[in-house]
Scaffold this motif. Structure first.
Motif, PDB file in Angstrom:
ATOM      1  N   LEU B   9       0.846  -1.215   0.000  1.00 23.36           N
ATOM      2  CA  LEU B   9       0.000   0.000   0.000  1.00 23.36           C
ATOM      3  C   LEU B   9       0.872   1.253   0.000  1.00 23.36           C
ATOM      4  N   THR B  11       3.191   4.124  -1.279  1.00 23.40           N
ATOM      5  CA  THR B  11       3.499   4.835  -2.531  1.00 23.40           C
ATOM      6  C   THR B  11       4.376   6.036  -2.173  1.00 23.40           C
ATOM      7  N   GLY B  17      -0.731   7.369  -4.658  1.00 25.40           N
ATOM      8  CA  GLY B  17      -1.694   6.734  -3.759  1.00 25.40           C
ATOM      9  C   GLY B  17      -3.092   6.795  -4.333  1.00 25.40           C
ATOM     10  N   PHE B  64      -8.664   5.485  -0.958  1.00 21.50           N
ATOM     11  CA  PHE B  64      -7.615   6.506  -0.770  1.00 21.50           C
ATOM     12  C   PHE B  64      -7.427   6.789   0.720  1.00 21.50           C
ATOM     13  N   ILE B  67      -5.198   4.078   2.008  1.00 22.37           N
ATOM     14  CA  ILE B  67      -3.820   4.217   1.507  1.00 22.37           C
ATOM     15  C   ILE B  67      -3.127   5.412   2.172  1.00 22.37           C
ATOM     16  N   ALA B  68      -3.864   6.504   2.348  1.00 27.30           N
ATOM     17  CA  ALA B  68      -3.270   7.697   2.977  1.00 27.30           C
ATOM     18  C   ALA B  68      -2.831   7.377   4.405  1.00 27.30           C
ATOM     19  N   ASN B  71       0.295   5.340   4.490  1.00 33.18           N
ATOM     20  CA  ASN B  71       1.493   6.116   4.145  1.00 33.18           C
ATOM     21  C   ASN B  71       1.710   7.294   5.109  1.00 33.18           C
ATOM     22  N   TRP B  74       1.863  10.713   3.845  1.00 32.16           N
ATOM     23  CA  TRP B  74       3.042  11.173   3.108  1.00 32.16           C
ATOM     24  C   TRP B  74       3.689  12.384   3.795  1.00 32.16           C
TER      25      TRP B  74
END
Lengths: 77, 77, 77, 77, 77, 77
Positions: B9, B11, B17, B64, B67-68, B71, B74
């Motif tokens: 997952l 990115t 993402g 999303f 995934i966020a 990560n 980010w």
């Protein structure tokens, strides 16, 4: 549904987690409509209906979110 | 779907993402309707249906979100 | 969509975060229906459809939830 | 919409948080359909449509979840 | 509904958690439509409607997410 | 709606939390359609519509998720 179909939320990869999410989204349908023949008829309908397929994908997305959290987003792997 | 399509997952950017979220929202449709020809027919329908497009966007939004979180938004990047 | 449209989830205010959420909810539509003319036709339909507008608002709500979390709810600001 | 309508997610009570969630769910509609007359026409439709009202309530529920988290569930108050 | 039907969110296994999620998604229907005969009529309709079954599965997915979190994803078990 | 209907998200049991979630999902409908007579007419419609009842249950599920988190899943009780 007395068999053990959901022993754990832990999977070794995100992809396995996604497959578990697909399975979990279908079990609720099975528990609401236990008759396999009726489900087969319904499947031949929604397989050809864009909104049904997208709606089904949204259920997978919610279950995947739960499974991803349970697996700490597979960061250790 | 035996090929590895979801190894991780993680990115490097939010945009990547988002693209992964779009891919993940489509795979469930593919797993439910494996026939590419039928999917192409369906696509020509929902591409012209505002509610289908918005519903599809809602599935991307849930993936999303997952995934966020995976990560850490980010923030390190 | 090769241009960089989502460099970061960080915004200086909740309102900017909301505007980013609106943008993110529309990009998935754009990625699914790349033709601007068809999107313009669809827009003239859903702009006049209460359920479409509410559904679109629900996508914004999910993206905003993600962005708010990424920005620690703008508590520092 | 250049005016500042969302300066913060912090409210003094859950009820104020709920009212902010209602406001946030309506702004996306306003940003998608800026014409007040068309919105008034649409409102006269969805005010009399049970599914539209329930769908609108679901958008409020997602925004309220975000606001409640931002306010640490108003536990301090 | 004065009887105690939801004493706790804690279950010993994910599968029990899933069954609780199914129960919780049905209680809201029961609280909105208390008449068992009308519910039986409605059930004979939505049991044969793919979108209704998928929509019901999405409610289970949200409740399961809550229950899984409450049980720390059953990691201890 | 000037009366205080949502003083707190804290409840003593999950079942009380669920009842609060049902109440919260209905208030948004009341704020959007203030006329009790129209709401009574609408209720007689959606009480007999499976999809409306399931959709209403999904709003309860999102509010319950928020309330459960606010109450630390009632683990202390």
């Amino acid at each position: 549904m007395s068999d053990v179909w959901l022993p754990s939320l832990i999977t070794s990869t995100p992809q396995e987690g996604y497959e578990l999410a697909v399975k979990m989204s279908r079990v609720a349908v099975k528990m609401t409509q236990p008759d396999p023949e009726i489900r087969a008829e319904l499947r031949s309908v929604y397989e050809h209906d864009a909104n049904s397929l997208i709606l089904a994908s949204s259920v997978v997305a919610t279950h995947f979110q739960t499974i991803a959290k349970a697996n700490a987003y597979w960061k250790a792997s």
